[in-house]
Motif scaffolding. Sequence first.
Motif, PDB file in Angstrom:
ATOM      1  N   PRO A 103       6.159  -1.696  -6.233  1.00 44.61           N
ATOM      2  CA  PRO A 103       5.586  -2.608  -5.547  1.00 44.61           C
ATOM      3  C   PRO A 103       5.682  -4.301  -5.963  1.00 44.61           C
ATOM      4  O   PRO A 103       5.564  -4.905  -5.331  1.00 44.61           O
ATOM      5  CB  PRO A 103       4.969  -2.443  -5.183  1.00 44.61           C
ATOM      6  CG  PRO A 103       4.280  -1.164  -6.324  1.00 44.61           C
ATOM      7  CD  PRO A 103       5.031  -1.035  -6.949  1.00 44.61           C
ATOM      8  N   GLN A 106       5.676  -7.664  -3.542  1.00 39.15           N
ATOM      9  CA  GLN A 106       6.309  -7.466  -2.654  1.00 39.15           C
ATOM     10  C   GLN A 106       4.742  -7.734  -1.943  1.00 39.15           C
ATOM     11  O   GLN A 106       3.705  -7.761  -2.016  1.00 39.15           O
ATOM     12  CB  GLN A 106       6.700  -5.818  -2.130  1.00 39.15           C
ATOM     13  CG  GLN A 106       7.982  -5.111  -2.993  1.00 39.15           C
ATOM     14  CD  GLN A 106       9.379  -6.546  -2.253  1.00 39.15           C
ATOM     15  OE1 GLN A 106       9.086  -6.154  -0.952  1.00 39.15           O
ATOM     16  NE2 GLN A 106       9.538  -6.587  -3.230  1.00 39.15           N
ATOM     17  N   THR A 110       2.785  -3.637   0.888  1.00 41.93           N
ATOM     18  CA  THR A 110       3.738  -1.738   0.107  1.00 41.93           C
ATOM     19  C   THR A 110       2.697  -1.918  -1.208  1.00 41.93           C
ATOM     20  O   THR A 110       3.328  -0.675  -1.203  1.00 41.93           O
ATOM     21  CB  THR A 110       4.565  -2.791   0.021  1.00 41.93           C
ATOM     22  OG1 THR A 110       5.577  -3.565   0.610  1.00 41.93           O
ATOM     23  CG2 THR A 110       5.747  -2.657  -0.586  1.00 41.93           C
ATOM     24  N   TYR A 111       2.199  -2.613  -1.277  1.00 45.63           N
ATOM     25  CA  TYR A 111       1.166  -2.063  -2.585  1.00 45.63           C
ATOM     26  C   TYR A 111       0.595  -0.984  -1.978  1.00 45.63           C
ATOM     27  O   TYR A 111       0.174   0.120  -2.591  1.00 45.63           O
ATOM     28  CB  TYR A 111       0.511  -3.007  -3.173  1.00 45.63           C
ATOM     29  CG  TYR A 111       1.233  -3.633  -3.885  1.00 45.63           C
ATOM     30  CD1 TYR A 111       0.871  -3.679  -5.211  1.00 45.63           C
ATOM     31  CD2 TYR A 111       1.591  -5.253  -4.063  1.00 45.63           C
ATOM     32  CE1 TYR A 111       1.252  -4.520  -6.740  1.00 45.63           C
ATOM     33  CE2 TYR A 111       2.412  -6.044  -4.992  1.00 45.63           C
ATOM     34  CZ  TYR A 111       2.278  -5.796  -6.018  1.00 45.63           C
ATOM     35  OH  TYR A 111       2.798  -6.751  -7.161  1.00 45.63           O
TER      36      TYR A 111
END
Length: 134
Positions: A103, A106, A110-111
Amino acid sequence: MEKIAFICTHNSCRSQIAEAFGKALASDAFESWSAGTEIKDQINPDAVRIMKERYGIDMIKNGQHNKTLAELPSVDGVVTMGCGVECPFLPCKWRVDWGLDDPTGQADATYLKTMEEIRQKVLDLRQQVLKERK
């Protein structure tokens, strides 16, 4: 107690997240370690921030730092994160690749998606280890 190493190229994001979840959620089943083949200077700041905000886990305060493979103890299992590179050989009883996207760089969403995947995989691994111990 079984020792499990979570391995990722830079040991700055996914493997550190897995180590943190392992310590927080599975310390009754295994010891969690992480390392990388080409480590960065620090743990990914976004990963540190989001783990602390979302899960209350402070990786830095808990003593996590970037480590090379040479800093690992002898391990029973190796979990690679899906780095797309050949990980060097580490003596172990078993090895699995989780195939997770990185990720880094991002959006927070997303994480969080990656963190949830890792959290669930750590919980599944915990159950597996405890079941095999019986």
